[in-house]
Motif scaffolding. Structure first.
Motif, PDB file in Angstrom:
ATOM      1  N   ASN A   1       0.811  -1.230   0.000  1.00  0.00           N
ATOM      2  CA  ASN A   1       0.000   0.000   0.000  1.00  0.00           C
ATOM      3  C   ASN A   1       0.839   1.271   0.000  1.00  0.00           C
ATOM      4  O   ASN A   1       0.291   2.372  -0.025  1.00  0.00           O
ATOM      5  N   ASP A   2       2.146   1.096   0.065  1.00  0.00           N
ATOM      6  CA  ASP A   2       3.027   2.270   0.105  1.00  0.00           C
ATOM      7  C   ASP A   2       3.624   2.595  -1.260  1.00  0.00           C
ATOM      8  O   ASP A   2       4.417   3.535  -1.376  1.00  0.00           O
ATOM      9  N   LEU A   3       3.295   1.814  -2.273  1.00  0.00           N
ATOM     10  CA  LEU A   3       4.067   1.908  -3.522  1.00  0.00           C
ATOM     11  C   LEU A   3       3.250   2.408  -4.705  1.00  0.00           C
ATOM     12  O   LEU A   3       2.114   1.979  -4.926  1.00  0.00           O
ATOM     13  N   ILE A   4       3.861   3.308  -5.441  1.00  0.00           N
ATOM     14  CA  ILE A   4       3.294   3.786  -6.705  1.00  0.00           C
ATOM     15  C   ILE A   4       4.321   3.490  -7.792  1.00  0.00           C
ATOM     16  O   ILE A   4       5.505   3.795  -7.633  1.00  0.00           O
ATOM     17  N   TRP A   5       3.856   2.890  -8.878  1.00  0.00           N
ATOM     18  CA  TRP A   5       4.772   2.501  -9.959  1.00  0.00           C
ATOM     19  C   TRP A   5       4.741   3.534 -11.088  1.00  0.00           C
ATOM     20  O   TRP A   5       3.721   3.667 -11.772  1.00  0.00           O
ATOM     21  N   PRO A   6       5.831   4.291 -11.296  1.00  0.00           N
ATOM     22  CA  PRO A   6       5.899   5.190 -12.447  1.00  0.00           C
ATOM     23  C   PRO A   6       6.224   4.390 -13.709  1.00  0.00           C
ATOM     24  O   PRO A   6       7.156   3.580 -13.715  1.00  0.00           O
ATOM     25  N   ILE A   7       5.445   4.611 -14.762  1.00  0.00           N
ATOM     26  CA  ILE A   7       5.585   3.814 -15.987  1.00  0.00           C
ATOM     27  C   ILE A   7       5.686   4.730 -17.210  1.00  0.00           C
ATOM     28  O   ILE A   7       4.951   5.704 -17.323  1.00  0.00           O
ATOM     29  N   PHE A   8       6.580   4.358 -18.122  1.00  0.00           N
ATOM     30  CA  PHE A   8       6.738   5.113 -19.372  1.00  0.00           C
ATOM     31  C   PHE A   8       5.943   4.425 -20.470  1.00  0.00           C
ATOM     32  O   PHE A   8       6.025   3.202 -20.621  1.00  0.00           O
ATOM     33  N   ILE A   9       5.201   5.218 -21.225  1.00  0.00           N
ATOM     34  CA  ILE A   9       4.437   4.625 -22.320  1.00  0.00           C
ATOM     35  C   ILE A   9       4.780   5.294 -23.650  1.00  0.00           C
ATOM     36  O   ILE A   9       5.273   6.420 -23.695  1.00  0.00           O
ATOM     37  N   VAL A  10       4.498   4.545 -24.706  1.00  0.00           N
ATOM     38  CA  VAL A  10       4.897   4.966 -26.046  1.00  0.00           C
ATOM     39  C   VAL A  10       3.844   4.457 -27.044  1.00  0.00           C
ATOM     40  O   VAL A  10       3.096   3.526 -26.736  1.00  0.00           O
ATOM     41  N   GLU A  11       3.764   5.092 -28.215  1.00  0.00           N
ATOM     42  CA  GLU A  11       2.851   4.618 -29.257  1.00  0.00           C
ATOM     43  C   GLU A  11       3.308   3.257 -29.778  1.00  0.00           C
ATOM     44  O   GLU A  11       4.473   2.897 -29.631  1.00  0.00           O
ATOM     45  N   GLY A  12       2.392   2.551 -30.429  1.00  0.00           N
ATOM     46  CA  GLY A  12       2.784   1.318 -31.105  1.00  0.00           C
ATOM     47  C   GLY A  12       2.007   0.109 -30.633  1.00  0.00           C
ATOM     48  O   GLY A  12       1.099   0.225 -29.801  1.00  0.00           O
ATOM     49  N   LYS A  13       2.392  -1.028 -31.191  1.00  0.00           N
ATOM     50  CA  LYS A  13       1.729  -2.276 -30.845  1.00  0.00           C
ATOM     51  C   LYS A  13       2.753  -3.247 -30.280  1.00  0.00           C
ATOM     52  O   LYS A  13       3.806  -3.463 -30.887  1.00  0.00           O
ATOM     53  N   ASN A  14       2.431  -3.803 -29.150  1.00  0.00           N
ATOM     54  CA  ASN A  14       3.298  -4.782 -28.488  1.00  0.00           C
ATOM     55  C   ASN A  14       4.747  -4.290 -28.359  1.00  0.00           C
ATOM     56  O   ASN A  14       5.685  -5.053 -28.532  1.00  0.00           O
ATOM     57  N   GLU A  15       4.887  -3.031 -28.071  1.00  0.00           N
ATOM     58  CA  GLU A  15       6.220  -2.429 -27.935  1.00  0.00           C
ATOM     59  C   GLU A  15       6.751  -2.616 -26.516  1.00  0.00           C
ATOM     60  O   GLU A  15       6.062  -2.306 -25.540  1.00  0.00           O
ATOM     61  N   ILE A  16       7.983  -3.100 -26.442  1.00  0.00           N
ATOM     62  CA  ILE A  16       8.727  -3.063 -25.175  1.00  0.00           C
ATOM     63  C   ILE A  16      10.066  -2.448 -25.524  1.00  0.00           C
ATOM     64  O   ILE A  16      10.909  -3.096 -26.136  1.00  0.00           O
ATOM     65  N   GLN A  17      10.241  -1.198 -25.219  1.00  0.00           N
ATOM     66  CA  GLN A  17      11.480  -0.508 -25.595  1.00  0.00           C
ATOM     67  C   GLN A  17      12.383  -0.351 -24.383  1.00  0.00           C
ATOM     68  O   GLN A  17      11.967   0.211 -23.360  1.00  0.00           O
ATOM     69  N   LYS A  18      13.601  -0.812 -24.533  1.00  0.00           N
ATOM     70  CA  LYS A  18      14.580  -0.612 -23.460  1.00  0.00           C
ATOM     71  C   LYS A  18      14.916   0.867 -23.330  1.00  0.00           C
ATOM     72  O   LYS A  18      14.931   1.605 -24.317  1.00  0.00           O
ATOM     73  N   ILE A  19      15.204   1.303 -22.124  1.00  0.00           N
ATOM     74  CA  ILE A  19      15.646   2.677 -21.881  1.00  0.00           C
ATOM     75  C   ILE A  19      17.105   2.598 -21.446  1.00  0.00           C
ATOM     76  O   ILE A  19      17.402   2.034 -20.385  1.00  0.00           O
ATOM     77  N   THR A  20      17.988   3.119 -22.282  1.00  0.00           N
ATOM     78  CA  THR A  20      19.414   2.881 -22.019  1.00  0.00           C
ATOM     79  C   THR A  20      19.859   3.443 -20.669  1.00  0.00           C
ATOM     80  O   THR A  20      20.695   2.866 -20.001  1.00  0.00           O
ATOM     81  N   SER A  21      19.265   4.562 -20.274  1.00  0.00           N
ATOM     82  CA  SER A  21      19.689   5.195 -19.028  1.00  0.00           C
ATOM     83  C   SER A  21      19.136   4.501 -17.782  1.00  0.00           C
ATOM     84  O   SER A  21      19.553   4.798 -16.674  1.00  0.00           O
ATOM     85  N   MET A  22      18.184   3.593 -17.970  1.00  0.00           N
ATOM     86  CA  MET A  22      17.552   2.926 -16.832  1.00  0.00           C
ATOM     87  C   MET A  22      17.429   1.426 -17.093  1.00  0.00           C
ATOM     88  O   MET A  22      16.387   0.948 -17.544  1.00  0.00           O
ATOM     89  N   PRO A  23      18.490   0.662 -16.773  1.00  0.00           N
ATOM     90  CA  PRO A  23      18.450  -0.779 -17.024  1.00  0.00           C
ATOM     91  C   PRO A  23      17.201  -1.431 -16.395  1.00  0.00           C
ATOM     92  O   PRO A  23      16.843  -1.087 -15.276  1.00  0.00           O
ATOM     93  N   TYR A  24      16.589  -2.324 -17.133  1.00  0.00           N
ATOM     94  CA  TYR A  24      15.396  -3.097 -16.716  1.00  0.00           C
ATOM     95  C   TYR A  24      14.102  -2.282 -16.695  1.00  0.00           C
ATOM     96  O   TYR A  24      13.036  -2.828 -16.411  1.00  0.00           O
ATOM     97  N   VAL A  25      14.179  -0.988 -16.987  1.00  0.00           N
ATOM     98  CA  VAL A  25      12.939  -0.211 -17.111  1.00  0.00           C
ATOM     99  C   VAL A  25      12.661  -0.071 -18.602  1.00  0.00           C
ATOM    100  O   VAL A  25      13.567   0.174 -19.393  1.00  0.00           O
ATOM    101  N   ASN A  26      11.394  -0.266 -18.991  1.00  0.00           N
ATOM    102  CA  ASN A  26      11.025  -0.205 -20.407  1.00  0.00           C
ATOM    103  C   ASN A  26       9.930   0.819 -20.650  1.00  0.00           C
ATOM    104  O   ASN A  26       9.220   1.206 -19.734  1.00  0.00           O
ATOM    105  N   ARG A  27       9.837   1.207 -21.924  1.00  0.00           N
ATOM    106  CA  ARG A  27       8.637   1.912 -22.351  1.00  0.00           C
ATOM    107  C   ARG A  27       7.698   0.862 -22.944  1.00  0.00           C
ATOM    108  O   ARG A  27       8.131   0.016 -23.722  1.00  0.00           O
TER     109      ARG A  27
END
Ligand code: PBG
Length: 334
Positions: free
Chosen positions: A34-60
């Motif tokens: 109950n203490d956690l909020i997940w910030p998420i990056f989103i992007v246009e497209g279909k079935n996209e999982i884009q790596k973010i170079t500056s943040m390992p393991y975080v995707n758009r």
């Protein structure tokens, strides 16, 4: 503390540290889902999982992919997400017009997530930087960020996101008066119960670097920093002033940002105002933990748990953290 301090050896502080159950019984704080909020990056497209170079393991994620990615965290107790868009370059301009388009990426994401997971809280960022060619949070006139002109766009953005069905609008732009004008706009448009979670004390920080890469707003042009609107990290009284203003203008909850180097601000804010107070463990803090653990014999999960626990100890009611998915798994198993 007003008890009489006993002296050694009648007092041995280590007695209560000797066994796990004792440590558990006397622990003053804990972390829960109950203490956690997940910030998420989103992007246009279909079935996209884009790596973010500056943040390992975080995707758009594209919206359809986001729906899949949310399934497990929701099962594990995820309460809320904070959405951040990476806007296509051809939709950016110098006025942030696309931020107010009722069919923009964020609005479509809100509608889709709500239709699949009606009970999940959705927080939207009220700020223009992902929508601006120059990467700033406000409209530029000459070589200045024009406060009141920016407010006109921000209030439209907040209303559009509210009408799309988000639960919380979170202004992170640091313009003066934005909470008041957003509150008034929501009231006069029948959105009386919309929660405002204001980034009340947001500092001009180097720790946002990886985030700006994630939303592709990293190249600030014309003015090279955000110091004319975000706070000077040398100041603490000023943060109390910012918070007081936002609360008076109609904020329901406040955020302190960045997180870990600013725990004194969290502590002070909670003590002074006693309102729901959140800390944002920002992208640079995330990347610091990830990159240090891979090289220096540091246990990543231990560091993550410790960092979140310290937010709670400082008085935060909750934390926005990119580690939320693995924290939820950890909390399930421990
Ligand atoms: C933009 C915004 C920023 C973050 C959240 N909203 C960046 C900035 O102010 O430049 C940073 C979050 C992070 O670093 O994780 N209004």
């Amino acid at each position: 503390m007003n008890y009489v301090l006993k002296k050694f050896p009648s007092s041995r502080m280590r007695r209560l540290r000797m066994k796990p159950f004792l440590r558990n019984l006397v622990s003053e704080n804990s972390i829960s889902v109950n203490d956690l909020i997940w910030p998420i990056f989103i992007v246009e497209g279909k079935n996209e999982i884009q790596k973010i170079t500056s943040m390992p393991y975080v995707n758009r994620f594209s919206i359809d992919r986001l729906i899949v990615e949310l399934e497990k965290p929701i099962k594990l107790g995820l309460q809320a997400i904070a959405l951040f868009p990476q806007i296509n370059a051809d939709l950016k301009d110098d006025n942030g017009i696309y931020a107010c388009d009722p069919n923009n990426l964020i609005c479509r994401a809100i509608q889709k997530v709500k239709s699949c997971y009606p009970d999940l809280g959705i927080i939207t960022d009220i700020a223009l930087d992902p929508y601006m060619t120059h990467g700033h949070d406000g409209i530029m006139v000459g070589d200045k960020i024009a406060n009141d002109k920016t407010l006109e766009i921000l209030k439209k953005q907040a209303l559009v996101f509210a009408e799309a069905g988000c639960d919380i609008v979170a202004p992170s732009d640091m313009m003066d008066g934005r909470v008041g004008i957003i509150r008034e706009t929501l009231e006069t448009n029948g959105m009386k119960d919309m929660v405002i979670m204001s980034y009340a004390a947001k500092y001009a920080s180097s720790f946002y670097g990886p985030f700006r890469n994630a939303v592709k707003a990293q190249k600030l042009t014309r003015i090279l920093d955000k110091k004319s609107y975000q706070m000077n990290y040398l100041n603490s009284d000023e943060a109390m002033h910012e918070i007081a203003l936002d609360l008076n203008e109609g904020a329901d909850m406040i955020i302190i940002k960045p997180g870990m180097p600013y725990l004194d601000i969290v502590y002070r804010a909670k003590n002074q105002f006693g309102v729901p107070t959140f800390a944002y463990q920002v992208s640079g803090e995330y990347s610091m933990i990830i990159s240090s653990s891979s090289s220096n014999n540091l246990n990543e999960m231990d560091m993550i748990i410790e960092s979140i626990s310290c937010f709670k100890r400082s008085g935060a009611d909750g934390v926005l953290s990119y580690f939320t998915p693995i924290l939820l798994e950890y909390l399930k198993n421990n």
